[in-house]
Design an enzyme around this catalytic site. Structure first.
Site, PDB file in Angstrom:
ATOM      1  N   ASP A  88     -22.546  14.635 -26.421  1.00  0.00           N
ATOM      2  CA  ASP A  88     -21.157  14.921 -26.055  1.00  0.00           C
ATOM      3  C   ASP A  88     -20.622  13.914 -25.039  1.00  0.00           C
ATOM      4  O   ASP A  88     -20.294  14.241 -23.915  1.00  0.00           O
ATOM      5  CB  ASP A  88     -20.994  16.359 -25.552  1.00  0.00           C
ATOM      6  CG  ASP A  88     -22.076  16.742 -24.561  1.00  0.00           C
ATOM      7  OD1 ASP A  88     -22.977  15.918 -24.308  1.00  0.00           O
ATOM      8  OD2 ASP A  88     -22.011  17.866 -24.037  1.00  0.00           O
ATOM      9  N   GLU A 106       0.467   5.457  12.176  1.00  0.00           N
ATOM     10  CA  GLU A 106      -0.911   5.014  12.353  1.00  0.00           C
ATOM     11  C   GLU A 106      -0.981   3.524  12.689  1.00  0.00           C
ATOM     12  O   GLU A 106      -1.730   3.108  13.558  1.00  0.00           O
ATOM     13  CB  GLU A 106      -1.690   5.306  11.057  1.00  0.00           C
ATOM     14  CG  GLU A 106      -3.083   4.721  10.988  1.00  0.00           C
ATOM     15  CD  GLU A 106      -4.135   5.680  11.530  1.00  0.00           C
ATOM     16  OE1 GLU A 106      -3.771   6.803  11.884  1.00  0.00           O
ATOM     17  OE2 GLU A 106      -5.302   5.266  11.594  1.00  0.00           O
ATOM     18  N   ASP A 107      -0.176   2.717  12.004  1.00  0.00           N
ATOM     19  CA  ASP A 107      -0.390   1.267  12.056  1.00  0.00           C
ATOM     20  C   ASP A 107       0.711   0.446  12.727  1.00  0.00           C
ATOM     21  O   ASP A 107       0.549  -0.746  12.905  1.00  0.00           O
ATOM     22  CB  ASP A 107      -0.572   0.725  10.626  1.00  0.00           C
ATOM     23  CG  ASP A 107      -1.846   1.259   9.980  1.00  0.00           C
ATOM     24  OD1 ASP A 107      -2.769   1.600  10.737  1.00  0.00           O
ATOM     25  OD2 ASP A 107      -1.899   1.346   8.748  1.00  0.00           O
ATOM     26  N   HIS A 111       3.750   6.965   5.290  1.00  0.00           N
ATOM     27  CA  HIS A 111       2.544   7.652   5.752  1.00  0.00           C
ATOM     28  C   HIS A 111       1.673   6.848   6.705  1.00  0.00           C
ATOM     29  O   HIS A 111       0.902   7.414   7.472  1.00  0.00           O
ATOM     30  CB  HIS A 111       1.718   8.165   4.566  1.00  0.00           C
ATOM     31  CG  HIS A 111       0.791   7.148   3.961  1.00  0.00           C
ATOM     32  ND1 HIS A 111       1.182   6.302   2.963  1.00  0.00           N
ATOM     33  CD2 HIS A 111      -0.493   6.831   4.232  1.00  0.00           C
ATOM     34  CE1 HIS A 111       0.164   5.510   2.629  1.00  0.00           C
ATOM     35  NE2 HIS A 111      -0.857   5.805   3.390  1.00  0.00           N
ATOM     36  N   HIS A 125       0.817  -1.223   0.000  1.00  0.00           N
ATOM     37  CA  HIS A 125       0.000   0.000   0.000  1.00  0.00           C
ATOM     38  C   HIS A 125       0.852   1.276   0.000  1.00  0.00           C
ATOM     39  O   HIS A 125       0.749   2.067  -0.950  1.00  0.00           O
ATOM     40  CB  HIS A 125      -1.000  -0.020   1.160  1.00  0.00           C
ATOM     41  CG  HIS A 125      -1.664   1.288   1.407  1.00  0.00           C
ATOM     42  ND1 HIS A 125      -2.509   1.876   0.488  1.00  0.00           N
ATOM     43  CD2 HIS A 125      -1.585   2.159   2.443  1.00  0.00           C
ATOM     44  CE1 HIS A 125      -2.929   3.040   0.956  1.00  0.00           C
ATOM     45  NE2 HIS A 125      -2.383   3.235   2.146  1.00  0.00           N
ATOM     46  N   ASP A 166      -3.107   8.316  -1.456  1.00  0.00           N
ATOM     47  CA  ASP A 166      -3.517   7.290  -0.492  1.00  0.00           C
ATOM     48  C   ASP A 166      -4.968   6.883  -0.760  1.00  0.00           C
ATOM     49  O   ASP A 166      -5.315   5.704  -0.850  1.00  0.00           O
ATOM     50  CB  ASP A 166      -3.368   7.893   0.917  1.00  0.00           C
ATOM     51  CG  ASP A 166      -3.761   6.921   2.014  1.00  0.00           C
ATOM     52  OD1 ASP A 166      -3.483   5.710   1.875  1.00  0.00           O
ATOM     53  OD2 ASP A 166      -4.335   7.379   3.027  1.00  0.00           O
TER      54      ASP A 166
HETATM   55 MN    MN Z   1      -2.747   4.750   3.721  1.00  0.00          MN
END
Ligand code: MN
Length: 740
Positions: free
Chosen positions: A267, A85-86, A81, A56, A147
């Site tokens: 169009d 967070e993880d 990034h 990712h 992201d």
């Molecule tokens: Mn992410």
């Protein structure tokens, strides 16, 4: 350290960085370091798809390198990034390893992650502003675009609920923002992917129909383009011409907004002519040539070159009628304009030469980018330009949530009290505390964008005076002021009632005017202020009552009482006065010299504690067998009583002319009870006068204080100087000589 597979992946990323990033901006060492760090950090994690998690951040970095090429810091930050967070790694770890710039970007991206998770998609316009207000570095937003794009590309592995939430959030917030940033490719893909999950049936339907007509369409486009290609080549233009279907979501919007069926929409595709030139006037020439080949529809002509769109987009749009009678939209632009349309701001600084357009910029920010492009040469790249990319959008506003997820927009610097008043005046008036993101904070601490605020209230709470000092919103200011005004009015009328009751009790019939004069002597601004004080402290009336029932008191308040005024006026006092005069005539009296408690002229004497006489005072003595002579001031009430009982023991006293020494005198001060005021007063005394403070007695009542200071004093002149000096001090209402 890692497999050949990942080594190859890294090489691929570096390849794209070198290809797309402006010269000198691909820092292999930094990107490799970030890749390895992210790889290690996410080593044990998997995505919902079952793939290793590192795929990712890697793909996000790749999107960034290919589609929004900025700089190596952006690429490295994209790789990192999701680390905070993880994984177990923190902001500090990133900072230690990669420095502050990257750590700040990662931190920004982490904060935005899941921002709207718990909220219903309302107030989308404010959500967009909130996202922008939360970050000062444009690269945070760009990483979030990449992201989000990757998350949507891999959305199929998530639950339906999550799919819907992410898709809606993307369609409402990220896609329009990407558009505003001029990233048309990313915006288009975000829209189509969101559309796919939100309106699956319509999406499939449009996709199917486009596919069915693909062959027919391609044939038509080919036929339409050919004459144009021929004429432009003849005229010596270098260009690319192509036609392609518009993206699904834009077709869907047309179907809905025009209320037409698929077959009625002509169009569905646009032809694009991209000129390999730096001269924008070529676009107009090409437009002229096209109009010779096909008949134009004049009302569909749009010149976004002379007047660029707010996001920086530039192009000529025209609609031409084909030989079959179909209307075809044609876009004409230069290569640079095209790149700006596709890649947004990042494309700007790839081109040294820029147009001198007057752009109508929605955000001053776009203007800033342009200016920086114009002033910085191509070689003089990154740092300077990136620094000017610092976002300054909506920085004067903050966006905060209520516990229920309602968004409130406040000026920056706003506090929990401002927020409370923003919700409701009554919440503001009863606010006793606040929880920000679950933690209790002080009421005056400034809020930040993205904070969720819970206001704690108590029905007994009322606004505090110091609130006025830190609130910033107009509403909070007005509400607090209004409260204090009402409060003040109520207290004044309450104080007035108290006064009327007391006046009746003491049989005082003072006119408004004379009451006003008396309270003024006590340094009240007016009777209103006196009533206000009285409501909070009934004993404040005592002095006024004393004055209005006993004129001596009033005279003692005069700053420089005259000799005449000092004379007792009632019968009792007149008798006393006459006696003293008689005594003066009949004897020399005693002359006091130096010192305060001595033998003089063979006579023992001391000074009465009740009135603390000092040189300069009119004094008189009372003779007792054990204690000798006790000296009182002539105005002392005690000496009046003694005189009544035993007039024969009163003796005339005079100060010696050269009388020096230390005596004791007291002053009484009434003033505003605020921090530091007592300190200021004692400083004034010790700094300006050679006087020691022997004792201090302070009583406070609501917002006032009453203090008695016992000082060492040389004479009456000095005491009067001290009184005058303190009286001029800010926050002091009255200073009088202390009469016990
Ligand atoms: Mn992410």
């Amino acid at each position: 350290m890692f497999s050949t597979f990942y080594k190859k992946k890294l090489d691929e990323l570096l390849y794209h960085c070198h290809r797309n990033l402006p010269a000198g901006l691909a820092n292999d060492k930094l990107i490799s370091q970030a890749f390895k760090f992210a790889y290690e950090a996410h080593k044990n994690d998997k995505r919902a798809s079952g793939e290793p998690f590192i795929t990712h951040p890697y793909d996000v970095a790749l999107i960034l390198a290919k589609e929004i090429p900025l700089d190596s810091v952006s690429i490295a930050s994209a790789l990192l990034h999701d680390v905070v967070e993880d994984t177990k790694f923190t902001f500090k770890d990133i900072k230690a390893e990669f420095g502050n710039e990257i750590a700040e970007i990662v931190d920004g991206a982490t904060k935005i992650e899941g921002m709207f998770e718990n909220y219903e998609m309302k107030q989308v316009e404010s959500y967009k502003k909130m996202l922008l207000s939360m970050t000062s570095d444009i690269r945070v937003i760009l990483i979030k675009f990449a992201d989000r794009l990757h998350n949507l590309r891999t959305l199929e592995f998530l639950s339906t609920t999550k799919q819907m939430r992410l898709a809606q959030e993307t369609l409402e917030i990220y896609a329009p923002l990407a558009h505003r940033f001029g990233l048309s490719n990313i915006k288009t893909e975000l829209e189509d992917l969101s559309f796919k999950y939100l309106e699956r049936k319509s999406y499939d339907d449009i996709a199917k129909r486009l596919k069915q007509k693909k062959r027919e369409r391609e044939k038509f486009i080919k036929g339409f383009i050919e004459p144009l290609r021929q004429r432009l080549t003849e005229q010596g233009f270098k260009f690319e011409i192509s036609g392609r279907a518009k993206h699904l979501y834009s077709i869907y919007k047309k179907l809905v907004s025009r209320n037409k069926t698929f077959d009625e929409i002509y169009d569905l595709f646009a032809v694009r002519i991209i000129l390999d030139t730096t001269n924008k006037n070529d676009c107009f020439t090409v437009y002229g040539i096209c109009s010779e080949v096909y008949i134009p529809v004049p009302e569909r002509f749009k010149d976004y070159i002379s007047l660029a769109k707010q996001n920086g987009y530039q192009s000529i749009h025209t609609t031409l009628v084909s030989k079959e009678g179909r209307m075809v939209e044609v876009q004409i632009r230069t290569k640079e304009m095209h790149e700006v349309a596709e890649k947004g701001i990042a494309a700007h600084w790839k081109y040294k030469e820029n147009t001198n357009q007057h752009d109508a910029n929605l955000e001053n920010w776009m203007k800033l980018v342009r200016e920086s492009v114009e002033s910085v040469s191509k070689e003089d790249t990154s740092k300077q330009v990136l620094d000017s990319f610092k976002l300054n959008l909506y920085q004067d506003e903050i966006y905060c949530f209520t516990p229920k997820g309602e968004l409130k927009v406040l000026p920056s610097g706003a506090t929990a009290v401002d927020f409370a008043f923003e919700i409701h005046t009554q919440i503001g008036l009863r606010c006793i505390g606040a929880k920000v993101n679950g933690k209790i904070v002080s009421l005056d601490s400034p809020l930040r964008s993205g904070d969720q605020i819970e206001i704690l209230t108590s029905k007994n709470q009322t606004p505090k005076l110091d609130w006025e000092k830190f609130v910033v919103t107009h509403k909070a200011k007005t509400d607090i002021k209004k409260f204090f005004n009402t409060e003040r009015r109520n207290l004044i009328s309450k104080g007035k009632e108290i006064w009327e009751r007391k006046a009746k009790k003491h049989k005082i019939h003072a006119s408004d005017e004379s009451l006003s004069r008396v309270v003024h002597k006590f340094k009240y601004k007016d009777t209103g202020q006196f009533f206000f004080t009285l409501a909070q402290n009934e004993s404040a009336a005592a002095e006024i009552i004393d004055v209005l029932t006993d004129k001596i008191k009033l005279q003692s308040l005069e700053q420089k009482p005259t000799e005449e005024e000092m004379k007792p006026v009632d019968n009792l006092a007149s008798n006393f006065n006459r006696y003293v005069d008689d005594a003066r005539n009949s004897t020399e009296g005693i002359v006091l010299g130096n010192g305060s408690s001595q033998n003089m002229s063979g006579l023992k004497f001391d000074f009465a504690k009740c009135c603390n006489p000092i040189p300069g005072d009119d004094v008189i003595g009372f003779v007792s067998q054990e204690k000798g002579v006790r000296i009182h001031r002539k105005t002392c009430k005690n000496i009046l009583n003694l005189f009544l009982k035993e007039p024969e023991r009163i003796i005339q006293i005079k100060w010696s002319d050269k009388g020096v020494g230390e005596y004791t005198g007291g002053i009484k001060i009434i003033g505003e009870d605020r921090p530091g005021i007592l300190n200021e007063i004692t400083k004034t005394i010790s700094k300006n006068f050679n006087s020691n403070i022997k004792s201090v007695d302070i009583k406070t009542r609501s917002s006032m204080f009453e203090g008695t200071l016992i000082l060492s004093i040389q004479n009456l002149k000095q005491l009067n100087q001290i009184i005058e000096k303190i009286n001029n001090q800010e926050g002091v209402f009255s200073v009088t000589r202390y009469e016990h």
